[in-house]
Structure formats: structure tokens, C-alpha cells
Design an enzyme around this catalytic site. Structure first.
Site, PDB file in Angstrom:
ATOM      1  N   SER A 151     -10.333 -35.694  68.636  1.00 46.18           N
ATOM      2  CA  SER A 151      -9.575 -36.260  69.764  1.00 46.18           C
ATOM      3  C   SER A 151     -10.349 -37.361  70.493  1.00 46.18           C
ATOM      4  O   SER A 151      -9.735 -38.216  71.129  1.00 46.18           O
ATOM      5  CB  SER A 151      -9.209 -35.150  70.750  1.00 46.18           C
ATOM      6  OG  SER A 151     -10.381 -34.442  71.148  1.00 46.18           O
TER       7      SER A 151
ATOM      8  N   LYS B 201      -6.074 -40.172  74.589  1.00 43.89           N
ATOM      9  CA  LYS B 201      -5.447 -40.322  75.907  1.00 43.89           C
ATOM     10  C   LYS B 201      -4.678 -41.638  76.045  1.00 43.89           C
ATOM     11  O   LYS B 201      -3.695 -41.724  76.782  1.00 43.89           O
ATOM     12  CB  LYS B 201      -6.497 -40.216  77.018  1.00 43.89           C
ATOM     13  CG  LYS B 201      -7.178 -38.868  77.090  1.00 43.89           C
ATOM     14  CD  LYS B 201      -6.217 -37.783  77.556  1.00 43.89           C
ATOM     15  CE  LYS B 201      -6.866 -36.418  77.481  1.00 43.89           C
ATOM     16  NZ  LYS B 201      -5.966 -35.331  77.896  1.00 43.89           N
TER      17      LYS B 201
ATOM     18  N   GLU C 270      -4.986 -38.203  87.412  1.00 44.36           N
ATOM     19  CA  GLU C 270      -6.101 -37.278  87.626  1.00 44.36           C
ATOM     20  C   GLU C 270      -6.978 -37.388  86.382  1.00 44.36           C
ATOM     21  O   GLU C 270      -6.512 -37.810  85.321  1.00 44.36           O
ATOM     22  CB  GLU C 270      -5.553 -35.849  87.781  1.00 44.36           C
ATOM     23  CG  GLU C 270      -5.337 -35.063  86.493  1.00 44.36           C
ATOM     24  CD  GLU C 270      -4.244 -35.633  85.576  1.00 44.36           C
ATOM     25  OE1 GLU C 270      -3.473 -36.519  86.002  1.00 44.36           O
ATOM     26  OE2 GLU C 270      -4.188 -35.194  84.415  1.00 44.36           O
TER      27      GLU C 270
END
Ligand SMILES: Cc1ncc(COP(=O)(O)O)c(/C=N/[C@H](C(=O)O)[C@@H](O)C(C)C)c1O
Length: 388
Positions: free
Chosen positions: A371, A81, A103
Site C-alpha cells: 500500500s 491514498k 484528517e
């Protein structure tokens, strides 16, 4: 810009001007060597390039293809991210924005955005479903310690879709001062293109690293989990034209795709409009969007990126679902065979890759995108640990 029949901007008139401003800001940034130097100068802060290495014991366990791991879990803040959050905050600064909103569901995107705002001195507000605030408490503490305001959203199902709707509502009345850092390859144009562009650092590094370690050749398959679609489109997009490379996306099968409790949007959803874009949606026959379920907050989302919808339609990528139990199996395998505790989201990719590896030969190679790391999940897994 559209991806085949998918993409577009299905938003109220009020958002058109700021989406056009963002598109111009994005296009001028990617055309500007100074922007890319600023982004590259952050590599040591993120920990890029993330490592690519063999999973010896997992490979042996499967008895088929050689399995490699792309370690996005080792990035600063613990997932992919950060790549998108830093790039979007750089663009927001170029647009003169002073305030950032985001969000979050799993909390990783919220932490990444709060981190980028602390680094660049912007005010940060993160919208998070009250249910997710409860189940990802570790990340809520981190966001607050990083100086961000966390707004617990209590309407609807109190999860990601309500947080996203609340973030859009706030944005519409604060367009001049505020940039909305969307956390995945979802939402109206230019977001899916913008997020995939900055996440494709994953696939570009993988291609280069794998070639260097394997006499210039390509892997035979790359595997990633699919929530909104950012880590998967970032891993897949650099390989899109290399037709010898199989692209496998693994979605959240929850309690089973034959039940009402899953988030397997591409596996059992169908085309529709959601959160401002034409894509695949989990919806009933009247177009009501389903409530979703997954053991992993990061995959618990009824939409998906339009680029993945187009890859499904064209057959360029294949999508399967791993149930909660299968994801927990993946979580256990990587922890106990490789000493790596993966995020529950990434555990879906591990399970899917293990099934694929067993059908392949020892001279073939698979890369799994890890991830994120599993620290945020150990509490919820501990509850089911005895069954592991
Ligand atoms: C470690 C990890 N791996 C995969 C995902 C799935 O998101 P994508 O890569 O955008 O499909 C996620 C998604 N996390 C988001 C979050 O942290 O807020 C997610 O909940 C929302 C942005 C959709 C994640 O945290």
C-alpha cells in the site's frame, strides 16, 4: 446503504444535509462518463496502472505459493491514498466547494489530499494529532511545502481519532464552503462506499494484470493490511464474488492482542458505533473506545470500515493480526529479499502473506498489496534496526 448489519449514518442532524449532498454528488459523478474521463486522465499523473510483478526471492524464501506484489507504493506521493484523494477533490469541485479539509495519522492521506488541492487549486487544511506530527515529521514538511495548512491537534491521545473528531467539528461549522476528504473507508454513509469505489481500481487492475500473466486465471489469495480499511476493501471488493480467492486482511497486533497495546479491531473488537458508523470497534464493556497502539501510524485506529465488518461477519474475508515485531520482520524481508522498502503499514501484509504462503503449494498464487513505501518510516525503524 448498509453492509449487512453494518454501515448507516449515526451523526447529528446538522450533518444530514451535507451527507445527502455528498451522496448525490457521488452518485451523479459515478454515472457521468465525463467524471470517469477526468479521473482516467489523472492516471499518468498518479502512475496508474501500478505494476504487478513476481517476488522471486520472497517466493523462494517461503518455499510455498508464488508471491506477487501490487505496487501501490509506486503511486505519486507514495501510497494508495492518492486514488481516493484525487477522486474526492474532483467531486468537491463538482459540488462547488472551495475549501478542503482532511484528517491524517501516518501523513500519507494528508500528503495525498494536499497534492490533489495543489493540482486543482483548492485551499487545504489537514488535522493531525500532535503525536503523529512528531513521528511523521517528513510528511508534515511535505504537506506544508505543497501549500496545505497542518493543524496539530493536542486534545485526547493526540493521534488519529482526535484529528478525525477535530476535522468533523470544523466541518459542521463550515458545511457550505468545505468538503471533508475522509482518508479511509470509515465514517457515515456514503463515505465507506465512496472510498471503496475509488480504491477498487487496485483490485480491478490486479485481476486484469494477473489474468494476462497467468492464462486468464485468478490468484488463490489476496492479502492487504487493515487500518481504516480502504486499501483492503479496494483490493478485496473486485474479488468478492470469486469465492475461490481467499481474502486475508492483516491488522496491527502491536505488543500482542492479549495486551492493551494494539489496533486489531476486527480480531478482538466487537460491533459498535464510532465516527458516525456501525462497525467493529475496540471498546471496553461500557462502550468506551480504547486507546490503540501500533508501530505504524496508519494502522493505529480503534475503528474499521463497515464493509470489512460485514465480510468478517459473513466469513467472506479472514482477518489476522501481526505484532510490531512481526511487521518489522516483514519490513526487513521485503527490503532485503526484493529491494523494496515498504511502509510499516504494508509490512503487516507482507508478514501475514509470508505465513500464508508457507502453507500453500508452488502451483498456487498470492498477491500482496504493497500500500505504501517506507521512506516515512526509516527514521523510526532505524531506532530498532540493530534488532532487525
Ligand atoms: C501506506 C499506508 N498503508 C495503509 C494504511 C491503512 O489505511 P487503510 O488502507 O485505509 O486501511 C495507511 C493509512 N494511512 C492514513 C494516513 O496516512 O493518514 C491513516 O493514518 C488514516 C487515514 C487512518 C497508509 O498510510
Amino acid at each position: 446503504a448498509t453492509f449487512g448489519d453494518f454501515g448507516g449514518q449515526y451523526v447529528p442532524e446538522a450533518l444530514h444535509a451535507c451527507l445527502r449532498e455528498l451522496e448525490q454528488g457521488f452518485e451523479s459523478a459515478v454515472a457521468d462518463p465525463i467524471f470517469w474521463k477526468e479521473f482516467k486522465d489523472l492516471y499518468s499523473y498518479i502512475g496508474r496502472p501500478s505494476s504487478l510483478h513476481k517476488a522471486e526471492r520472497l517466493t523462494e524464501h517461503c518455499g510455498g505459493a508464488q508471491i506477487w506484489l501490487k505496487r501501490e507504493d509506486l503511486n505519486h506521493t507514495g501510497s494508495h491514498k492518492i486514488n481516493n484523494a484525487l477522486a474526492q477533490v474532483l467531486i468537491a469541485k463538482r459540488l462547488g466547494k472551495k475549501k478542503i479539509i482532511a484528517e491524517t495519522g501516518a501523513g500519507q492521506h494528508g500528503v495525498a489530499t494536499a497534492t490533489a488541492c495543489a493540482k486543482f487549486g483548492l485551499q487545504c487544511t489537514v488535522f493531525m494529532g500532535a503525536e503523529d506530527v512528531r513521528r511523521q515529521a517528513l510528511n508534515v514538511f511535505r504537506m506544508r511545502i505543497l501549500g496545505a495548512e497542518v493543524v496539530a491537534v493536542t486534545n485526547g491521545t493526540k493521534t488519529l481519532r482526535d484529528a478525525t473528531s477535530e476535522a468533523f467539528r470544523f466541518w459542521v461549522s463550515n458545511l457550505q464552503t468545505t468538503h471533508y476528504v475522509v482518508g479511509s473507508a470509515i465514517g457515515p454513509h456514503p463515505y465507506p462506499t465512496l472510498v471503496r469505489t475509488f480504491q477498487s481500481v487496485i483490485g480491478n487492475e490486479t485481476k486484469e494484470q494477473f489474468a494476462k500473466l497467468n492464462d486468464g486465471r485468478l490468484p488463490d489469495a489476496v492479502v492487504a493490511c487493515v487500518g481504516g480499511g480502504s486499501n483492503s476493501s479496494g483490493m478485496f471488493s473486485p474479488f468478492e464474488k470469486d469465492l475461490s480467492v481467499k481474502l486475508l486482511g492483516v491488522e496491527a497486533g502491536g505488543d500482542g492482542v492479549d495486551t492493551a497495546h494494539h489496533s486489531a479491531t476486527l480480531t478482538v473488537g466487537r460491533p459498535g458505533v464510532f465516527h458516525g458508523v456501525k462497525t467493529y470497534v475496540l471498546q471496553d464493556n461500557d462502550g468506551q473506545v480504547h486507546d490503540t497502539h501500533s508501530v505504524s501510524a496508519g494502522l493505529d485506529y480503534p475503528g474499521v470500515g463497515p464493509e470489512l465488518a460485514a465480510w468478517k461477519a459473513s466469513g467472506r474475508a479472514e482477518f489476522v493480526a501481526a505484532t510490531d515485531a512481526q511487521a518489522l520482520e516483514g519490513f526487513k524481508l521485503l527490503s532485503q529479499l526484493e529491494g523494496i522498502i515498504p511502509a510499516l503499514e504494508s509490512s503487516h501484509a507482507v508478514y501475514g502473506a509470508v505465513q500464508l504462503a508457507k502453507t500453500m503449494k508452488p502451483d498456487q498464487h498470492i498477491v500482496i498489496n504493497i500500500s505504501g513505501r517506507g521512506d516515512k518510516d526509516v527514521q523510526s525503524v532505524a531506532e530498532v534496526l540493530p534488532k532487525l
